[in-house]
Design an enzyme around this catalytic site. Structure first.
Site, short mmCIF file in Angstrom:
data_model
loop_
_atom_site.label_atom_id
_atom_site.label_comp_id
_atom_site.label_asym_id
_atom_site.label_seq_id
_atom_site.Cartn_x
_atom_site.Cartn_y
_atom_site.Cartn_z
N CYS A 163 0.84 -1.21 0.00
CA CYS A 163 0.00 0.00 0.00
C CYS A 163 0.87 1.26 0.00
O CYS A 163 1.49 1.57 -1.00
CB CYS A 163 -0.99 -0.04 1.17
SG CYS A 163 -2.39 1.10 0.94
N HIS A 174 -3.59 -5.30 1.26
CA HIS A 174 -3.36 -5.65 2.65
C HIS A 174 -3.82 -7.09 2.87
O HIS A 174 -4.80 -7.54 2.29
CB HIS A 174 -4.16 -4.73 3.58
CG HIS A 174 -3.67 -3.32 3.58
ND1 HIS A 174 -2.46 -2.95 4.12
CD2 HIS A 174 -4.25 -2.17 3.12
CE1 HIS A 174 -2.30 -1.64 3.99
NE2 HIS A 174 -3.37 -1.15 3.39
#
Length: 532
Positions: A345, A465
């Site tokens: 991310c 994630h």
């Protein structure tokens, strides 16, 4: 003693866990009680009206809540909803936070503006969410935040004693003996409460105890005599509990010790000031052949096998931190000597050539050069992407041997979730990096390529994630590093999600052994006959 289920017949009973301070174990105790009550045949839901955390969780319908409430819902065996955490505050600077309301960003506000302009409305939203949960379950276990004795915040509190009053919830106060001063923290907290608030506290739990409880007994007797409240249990420290931590205060405790013989893979995780969703690292900590450590300064860097750039709530500011601390040249030297790098991310965004934030969404930096590992740029948008995703991810090894080329590499089914404001695009289509996977989300968006990887596969990044929670994918990557290091590949032994379920039961059994559960049931059910 048990309670009779009555979900949908009348509002659920309530029980609230508050603490003498942050990181005393409120979330874990709440999780344990949720699991115990479910084991006892009740319909249970967790609830925290307002949470401040950078470690978040995406619900099945693609909304964002605090990680602890998502974990507690899993412990209850029910899908997480935003009613379990209607207000989430995600700090962007030391003075401002993104306010997430029912899973979607509302706006970024400084503490004063939030407190004086929005907190009253937030309180109404929180109460309505709790009311809905109480109509769907037998018991709602509420969790407080910080301490109920923060006298500068009490007049507008929506997460501790005022919420307990709105919910008509009896309160159990948790204190951490491991940090010292446990009796002072309990008595001091009680002294700072108003008389009606003290009356709502029905007992104490002393958490993280080490040693012989008999030596503690004189203090427990004194505490009960001094306060007139029972000690409901002394919970021993539980070793290496493999459940998510929400509070970044506990990050360093999760790291594993280095191994002297070099058989373990040395994994260094850059600890950003605004590190987010650090639970991505948990499966690596649990693996049999890894040593995980967190790094903030050059002298801590060493010569790791792997460097991970994790998620960030403020990618630009955390990238500046990497540069200011002198970590950027160490990353480049690490790559040049054949080291492995992974970005997740915000860490993935840093691996590109440029970060652009024309609307000042995350910081005051309109444009910032990235680390330049991939020919891509990230532009921060005004809307946040939050969704669960699944698809195929390309691995590194084929039949425990390095594949001759990328077309021969095996692939794996993966699941995870995305939470990000940035949109990443590639500047040179002819040099488009190898993709990590083909993904389909919960929206109507068509399948798309996601992530990037260098030609040799040693540098890669993704928005996903939870990618490390995919056992075959994780083991294939670790085995590729092992082969590169001259070690033999290992079979998949860790099934992390199964381990997590077993840890819920281990936690529940541990707490059940050391708490006066019959008295807890009586506290939740003071006016009714309970079955024996």
């Amino acid at each position: 003693m048990t309670l009779q289920p009555f979900a949908g017949v009348r509002p659920a009973r309530t029980l609230m866990i508050q603490g003498t301070a942050s990181d005393v174990g409120k979330s874990i105790i709440t999780t344990a009680l949720c699991r115990i009550l479910v084991q006892d045949g009740l319909s249970v839901a967790p609830y925290k009206s307002q949470n401040m955390s950078l470690n978040s969780y995406v619900t099945p319908d693609g909304k964002e809540i605090g990680r602890a409430q998502g974990m507690q819902a899993d412990a209850c065996g029910i899908p997480a909803t935003t009613d379990m955490n209607p207000i989430l505050l995600k700090p962007t600077t030391d003075r401002a936070s993104q306010v997430v309301v029912h899973g979607k960003p509302y706006r970024t506000m400084d503490a004063y503006s939030y407190r004086h302009e929005y907190l009253a409305e937030a309180g109404m939203i929180a109460r309505e969410a709790l009311d809905r949960l109480r109509l769907e379950h037998d018991i709602v276990v509420l969790e407080g935040a910080g301490s109920p004795a923060e006298i500068n915040l009490k007049d507008r509190d929506i997460v501790n004693m005022r919420m307990a009053g709105w919910a008509d919830a009896p309160v159990i106060l948790v204190a951490d003996i491991d940090r010292g001063g446990v009796f002072a923290s309990i008595v001091g907290t009680m002294e700072l409460l108003e008389p009606d608030e003290r009356a709502r506290v029905k007992g104490f739990l002393i958490n993280k105890f080490r040693g012989d409880v008999a030596l503690l007994q004189p203090g427990l007797d004194w505490l009960e005599q001094r306060t007139g409240k029972p000690v409901l249990g002394v919970i021993p420290h539980i070793d290496r509990l493999k459940l998510e931590s929400e509070d970044s205060l506990s990050i360093q405790k999760l790291a594993t010790a280095p191994h002297p013989n070099g058989e373990l893979l040395d994994i260094a995780v850059i600890r950003f000031p605004r590190i987010a969703n650090f639970t991505d690292i948990d499966p690596l900590i649990a693996e049999q052949d890894t040593s995980v450590r967190y790094v903030t300064r050059p002298e801590e860097f060493g010569t790791p096998d792997v460097v991970i750039l994790p998620g960030s709530k403020n990618t630009a500011e955390d990238l500046l931190f990497v540069r200011e601390m002198g970590l950027e040249p160490l990353l480049r030297a690490h790559q040049e000597r054949g080291g492995w790098i992974a970005g997740i991310c915000g860490g993935y965004q840093m691996l590109g050539q440029q970060l652009r934030d024309p609307n000042r969404i995350e910081s005051d930096n309109e444009s910032l050069p990235g680390l330049g590992f991939f020919p891509m740029e990230t532009v921060f948008a005004t809307d946040k992407k939050t969704e669960r995703v699944s698809g195929q991810a390309v691995g590194w090894l084929l039949s425990n041997e390095q594949a001759a080329n990328d077309s021969e590499r095996t692939s794996f089914l993966i699941e995870g979730y995305e939470i990000h404001m940035g949109r990443t695009s590639f500047l040179l289509e002819t040099e488009h990096p190898m993709t990590v996977g083909i993904l389909r989300g919960t929206t109507e968006e068509p399948p798309h390529q996601e992530g990037a990887r260098s030609t040799d596969g040693k540098v890669w990044g993704t928005y996903i994630h939870g990618i490390m929670h995919n056992d075959e994918f994780r083991r294939n990557w670790l085995n590729a590093i092992r082969v590169d290091k001259g070690l033999t590949p290992l079979a998949v032994e860790l099934r992390f999600n199964l381990l997590r379920k077993a840890e819920f039961d281990r936690l529940a059994d541990h707490v059940r052994q050391h708490i006066n559960l019959q008295l807890v049931y009586k506290i939740m059910n003071p006016n009714e006959e309970a079955d024996q």
